[in-house]
Design a protein around this motif. Structure first.
Motif, PDB file in Angstrom:
ATOM      1  N   ASP A  30       0.835  -1.198   0.000  1.00  0.00           N
ATOM      2  CA  ASP A  30       0.000   0.000   0.000  1.00  0.00           C
ATOM      3  C   ASP A  30       0.871   1.250   0.000  1.00  0.00           C
ATOM      4  OD1 ASP A  30       0.999   0.043   2.578  1.00  0.00           O
ATOM      5  OD2 ASP A  30      -0.942  -0.278   3.562  1.00  0.00           O
ATOM      6  N   GLU A  31       0.250   2.422   0.161  1.00  0.00           N
ATOM      7  CA  GLU A  31       0.994   3.676   0.087  1.00  0.00           C
ATOM      8  C   GLU A  31       2.033   3.786   1.207  1.00  0.00           C
ATOM      9  OE1 GLU A  31       2.319   7.349  -1.258  1.00  0.00           O
ATOM     10  OE2 GLU A  31       1.170   5.762  -2.243  1.00  0.00           O
ATOM     11  N   HIS A  32       1.691   3.320   2.405  1.00  0.00           N
ATOM     12  CA  HIS A  32       2.673   3.345   3.495  1.00  0.00           C
ATOM     13  C   HIS A  32       3.862   2.457   3.160  1.00  0.00           C
ATOM     14  CE1 HIS A  32       4.341   3.521   7.521  1.00  0.00           C
ATOM     15  NE2 HIS A  32       4.424   2.208   7.513  1.00  0.00           N
ATOM     16  N   ARG A  34       4.966   1.705   0.215  1.00  0.00           N
ATOM     17  CA  ARG A  34       5.757   2.356  -0.833  1.00  0.00           C
ATOM     18  C   ARG A  34       6.652   3.439  -0.260  1.00  0.00           C
ATOM     19  NH1 ARG A  34       5.925   6.775  -3.926  1.00  0.00           N
ATOM     20  NH2 ARG A  34       4.064   7.697  -3.017  1.00  0.00           N
ATOM     21  N   ARG A  35       6.084   4.285   0.605  1.00  0.00           N
ATOM     22  CA  ARG A  35       6.866   5.388   1.169  1.00  0.00           C
ATOM     23  C   ARG A  35       7.977   4.875   2.084  1.00  0.00           C
ATOM     24  NH1 ARG A  35       4.424  10.591   0.939  1.00  0.00           N
ATOM     25  NH2 ARG A  35       2.422  10.563  -0.159  1.00  0.00           N
ATOM     26  N   VAL A  49       7.164   6.237  -9.106  1.00  0.00           N
ATOM     27  CA  VAL A  49       5.958   6.829  -8.549  1.00  0.00           C
ATOM     28  C   VAL A  49       4.841   6.846  -9.588  1.00  0.00           C
ATOM     29  CG1 VAL A  49       4.980   8.920  -7.519  1.00  0.00           C
ATOM     30  CG2 VAL A  49       7.321   8.227  -6.970  1.00  0.00           C
ATOM     31  N   GLN A  50       5.174   7.213 -10.817  1.00  0.00           N
ATOM     32  CA  GLN A  50       4.158   7.266 -11.858  1.00  0.00           C
ATOM     33  C   GLN A  50       4.801   6.835 -13.168  1.00  0.00           C
ATOM     34  OE1 GLN A  50       1.040   8.249 -10.854  1.00  0.00           O
ATOM     35  NE2 GLN A  50       0.277   7.473 -12.785  1.00  0.00           N
ATOM     36  N   CYS A  55       1.206   3.353 -10.711  1.00  0.00           N
ATOM     37  CA  CYS A  55       2.039   3.708  -9.562  1.00  0.00           C
ATOM     38  C   CYS A  55       2.729   2.443  -9.086  1.00  0.00           C
ATOM     39  CB  CYS A  55       1.183   4.307  -8.460  1.00  0.00           C
ATOM     40  SG  CYS A  55       2.146   5.139  -7.182  1.00  0.00           S
ATOM     41  N   VAL A  57       5.663   0.268  -6.691  1.00  0.00           N
ATOM     42  CA  VAL A  57       6.450   0.156  -5.465  1.00  0.00           C
ATOM     43  C   VAL A  57       7.866  -0.247  -5.875  1.00  0.00           C
ATOM     44  CG1 VAL A  57       6.759  -1.222  -3.370  1.00  0.00           C
ATOM     45  CG2 VAL A  57       4.476  -0.456  -4.042  1.00  0.00           C
ATOM     46  N   LEU A  96       1.295  -0.548  -6.991  1.00  0.00           N
ATOM     47  CA  LEU A  96       0.728  -0.097  -5.737  1.00  0.00           C
ATOM     48  C   LEU A  96      -0.609  -0.797  -5.508  1.00  0.00           C
ATOM     49  CD1 LEU A  96       1.054   1.984  -3.394  1.00  0.00           C
ATOM     50  CD2 LEU A  96      -0.354   3.527  -4.757  1.00  0.00           C
TER      51      LEU A  96
END
Length: 312
Positions: A30-32, A34-35, A49-50, A55, A57, A96
């Motif tokens: 998920d986004e967490h 990935r970051r 990122v794109q 999107c 990972v 993602l």
């Protein structure tokens, strides 16, 4: 010292059980994720990122997980092993939102000159389709003779087709892969710093792991002069360099195999380099092979090996 979890096995050479399946463990990219992964591997490339409306990972964040997957049943806070070799196959980009399944097993253990080596294989697949995303094989020393002082020596470069680490200053570096590249052509290099905060996240501080990578006292007790980066961090940095060169094709056809030669300590500045060794057809698709290596601020080679991927 790290907290000992008595529900987990002691991570020693003698305790390793060959062939035992570790997992499956399901992980959501998920986004967490990935970051956190981008921070740990220090990879913020915009094409991750794109990219083509998708999107992604960083696949190296998955590699980070796979190398440590044995910690599912072996206590990570008692690990004092030394990562020796790493081999990785990147099979599919990780989108993602992908639900991944990690599995792994120890496939070999052997002794050389009093040291106990183990070989751990693990992979990540899409939970829904079973498609392979990333696979890795890591070799680690898990038994170290008491007379050996850790962190003071260096291993010999890999013997088969030995990596020379010669950088051709007179040849312009290639920014992207293409068929007309000649053997001996360098690719664009990449420089990273082993920052303690990224080392700690890479090595599980968010899971309350305390080890030679996250805690100075543990590192000192184990015989090191400072905390040190996991060897797999160098593989991730080399992979980022190769992803910059090959583009998306690296995430679909990339292969890298390297040996760790010298410890990377907190604050070391590491430069990753690669030189083309061959451009060949494989199943009617052009493939570039390279020798790759990493060196510290003193010019000492810290990792060396080979890589290849198809040209997009």
């Amino acid at each position: 010292m790290g907290r000992i979890d008595l529900s987990l096995r002691e991570p020693t050479y003698d305790a390793v059980i060959l062939g035992e399946e570790i997992g499956p463990v399901e992980v959501l990219a998920d986004e967490h994720y990935r970051r956190q992964g981008s921070f740990a591997v220090d990879d913020y490339n915009l094409w991750h990122v794109q990219n083509e409306g998708e999107c992604l990972v960083p696949s190296t964040a998955v590699l980070r997980d796979l190398v440590a997957h044995f910690c599912t049943i072996y206590d990570p806070s008692r690990v004092v092993g030394l990562h020796q070799k790493e081999e990785v196959w990147f099979e599919r980009p990780v989108l993602l939102g992908t639900r991944m399944v990690y599995t792994g097993r120890y496939t070999d253990k052997y002794e050389r000159r009093g040291k106990g080596y183990t070989v751990f294989e693990s992979e990540a697949r899409e939970a829904e389709t079973g498609s392979l995303l990333v696979r890795q094989i890591s070799t680690e020393i898990m038994r170290i003779p008491p007379q050996v002082q850790l962190g003071t020596g260096s291993a010999a470069p890999p013997a088969d087709g030995q990596v020379k680490g010669l950088w051709p200053e007179h040849i312009a570096s290639a920014q992207r892969a293409h068929e007309s590249l000649q053997p001996g052509t360098p690719i664009a290099s990449l420089t990273k710093t082993a920052h303690q905060d990224q080392m700690a996240v890479f090595s599980g501080i968010n899971k309350q792991y305390a080890n030679i990578h996250t805690d100075y006292t543990i590192a000192e007790t184990a015989g090191f002069r400072d905390t040190l980066a996991q060897g797999a961090m160098e593989t991730c940095w080399l992979s980022e360099m190769l992803a910059n060169f090959f583009g998306r094709s690296w995430l679909e056809t990339g292969w890298i195999k390297n040996t760790y030669l010298k410890p990377v300590f907190r604050g070391d500045v590491i430069t990753c380099r690669g030189v083309v060794t061959a451009v060949e057809l494989n199943r009617q698709r052009p493939v570039i092979s390279l020798e790759v290596w990493a060196s510290n601020q003193d010019g000492a080679m810290t990792a060396a090996g080979w890589a290849r991927a198809a040209i997009a």
